[in-house]
Scaffold this active site. Structure first.
Site: not given
Length: 496
Positions: A183, A189, A242-243, A328, A359, A469
């Site tokens: 964005k 990263e 973003g999400r 978030e 299981h 960060k």
């Protein structure tokens, strides 16, 4: 009493008693919307609980805030922004919808050019991003891109170089398109991964690696400054978080990998859920009812987690996607006015894939000491071509687990007894296609919104992701005021 006091004073009847007392319970607490059947009858919601939450929704002006979001008002108050992901699918402020359509048209034009050979041979698409810039596209590609692949699409988010090298081993650098999703176009990263991809291309003789880069960003000037040609920058609006961004140009991997028609169907499925959320009364409103159940368990029964389980391999990434969307968005401790919330906010979202989880973690769900509301997501139409017993067993297991959680079993041996009265909801899709997946994701988005409004928090900022960060950046520069433990770890790893 306050509205929350009314909710906190709600009784805790047993599920089997609720069914016994009300022959219409299933009809009251189930709903069909956009090819999805929602069943909350095996939760502890009652008519009194619904009334109490409706009163809280009125006190918090849920309908007004919902209309404000769709109308393009400043809903994200801490960042002074509107919340406009619904405009990307045609439901929102007219001006914002028009801008979104222009951006979509620009994306389609570029895809047509790529398919026409304008960027040379393209067989692979390598999408680098992180968080919402990766989770959404990855979910779409994994769920819908299992046949008739137009391109090999890989989504890489982790800065761990192993993630990129795994793709390098499979892709031909001369036939790879690099897609950078950020964005701000400054995400550490993502930009490091992008530089490494360009280096890989250069090392393998690609003459103009920058000529094979697509940028997906709300900061187009920064993308151009970084070196991406303006014609290959696909913008999206600042008001798209973003999400919540897979509907925008961030969805480029799905649009090119699945085809434009599939991308449009995804948008329309989401728009159908938008219209349902915007126009339906709360007692018949899927996102609202789901949020009421969420809040009942966090506030009344003090459940700290909730667990979605996808009984369909194509939806294996859904729990991971929901982790970011829910935690978030609503993992906050202060209200929109900056005051402490004073009560639990988002539950911890975790989950997995059926029947694998049966299981493993279902032992805790059935006999553990934690109350965990479970959500089953399944698909009626069989996708695989194997014997139909595979799909039959898959669905029967999903349905039986919900029944067992509720009913329990009492025997003389305590180790073999099940307490029962453990809640679950079920989302049963007619089929899994772009339209129903779009509706499903939009349902979860609006559910998050209702939770946030009723808790009085802003679901659309995420300042909690920044501090770690920032400290990592300080450490990379050789600075930072760290505690003795962290300082020692940096030294031991040879990073000082």
């Amino acid at each position: 009493m306050s509205d929350w006091s009314t909710i906190e004073a709600l009784p805790s009847p047993k599920l089997v008693d609720l069914f016994a007392a009300d022959p219409d319970r299933l009809a009251t607490f189930s709903l069909d919307v956009a090819g999805i059947h929602f069943d909350w009858s095996k939760t502890h919601l009652t008519a009194d609980a619904m009334a109490a939450f409706a009163a809280l929704a009125a006190a918090q002006d849920l309908t007004g805030k919902r209309d404000a979001m769709f109308g393009g008002a400043v809903v994200n108050v801490t960042e002074n922004r509107p919340v406009e992901h619904t405009a990307e699918r045609g439901e929102g402020k007219a001006e914002s919808v028009a801008i979104a359509r222009q951006f979509h048209a620009r994306m389609r034009t570029l895809i047509d050019a790529i398919e026409g050979g304008a960027l040379g041979e393209v067989r692979h698409v390598l999408h680098v991003g992180i968080g919402g810039s990766a989770l959404g596209p990855h979910l779409l590609i994994d769920a819908l891109g299992r046949e008739d692949k137009r391109y090999d699409v890989a989504i890489v988010s982790n800065v761990d170089g192993t993630a990129l090298e795994d793709v390098f081993d499979r892709f031909d650098p001369a036939a790879t398109l690099l897609v950078i999703a950020s964005k701000t176009f400054t995400t550490t990263e993502t930009m490091l991964n992008a530089e490494s991809v360009l280096g890989w291309m250069t090392e393998h003789g690609v003459e103009d690696p920058y000529g094979r880069v697509i940028a997906l960003t709300a900061s187009p000037d920064k993308a151009v400054e970084w070196g991406v040609d303006e014609t290959r920058v696909l913008p999206f609006s600042e008001g798209v978080g973003g999400r919540y961004s897979l509907w925008s140009s961030i969805g480029f991997p799905a649009a090119i990998g699945l085809g434009w028609g599939a991308f449009e169907e995804l948008l329309e499925g989401a728009a159908e859920m938008d219209r349902h959320f915007r126009l339906s009364p709360l007692h018949q409103n899927a996102p609202a009812i789901a949020a009421f159940a969420d809040l009942y368990y966090t506030q009344v029964r003090h459940a700290e987690t909730r667990a979605p389980f996808a009984y369909d391999e194509r939806l294996r990434l859904l729990p991971s996607y929901l982790q970011q969307l829910e935690m978030e968005s609503n993992g906050k401790s202060v209200r929109v006015d900056g005051q402490p919330v004073g009560r639990p906010t988002a539950a911890i979202t975790w989950g997995g894939v059926g029947t694998d989880a049966q299981h493993a973690v279902f032992q805790l769900l059935h006999q553990g000491t934690h109350l965990v509301p479970v959500e089953f997501i399944a698909v009626i139409e069989q996708y695989d071509t194997l014997n139909e017993d595979h799909h039959r067993q898959l669905l029967l297991n999903a349905f039986a687990q919900g029944a067992a959680l509720m009913k329990g079993k009492s025997v003389d041996d305590p180790a073999r007894s099940y307490s029962g009265d453990r809640p679950s909801s079920t989302l049963l899709l007619d089929q899994l296609d772009p339209r129903t997946l779009g509706a499903l994701i939009a349902f979860y988005e609006h559910r998050v919104f209702v939770n946030g409004v009723l808790l009085g928090i802003n679901s659309f900022d995420q300042f909690g992701v920044e501090l770690g960060k920032e400290m990592a950046k300080e450490a990379a520069k050789g600075g930072g005021d760290f505690d003795p433990s962290t300082t020692d770890l940096i030294r031991r790893a040879g990073l000082d």
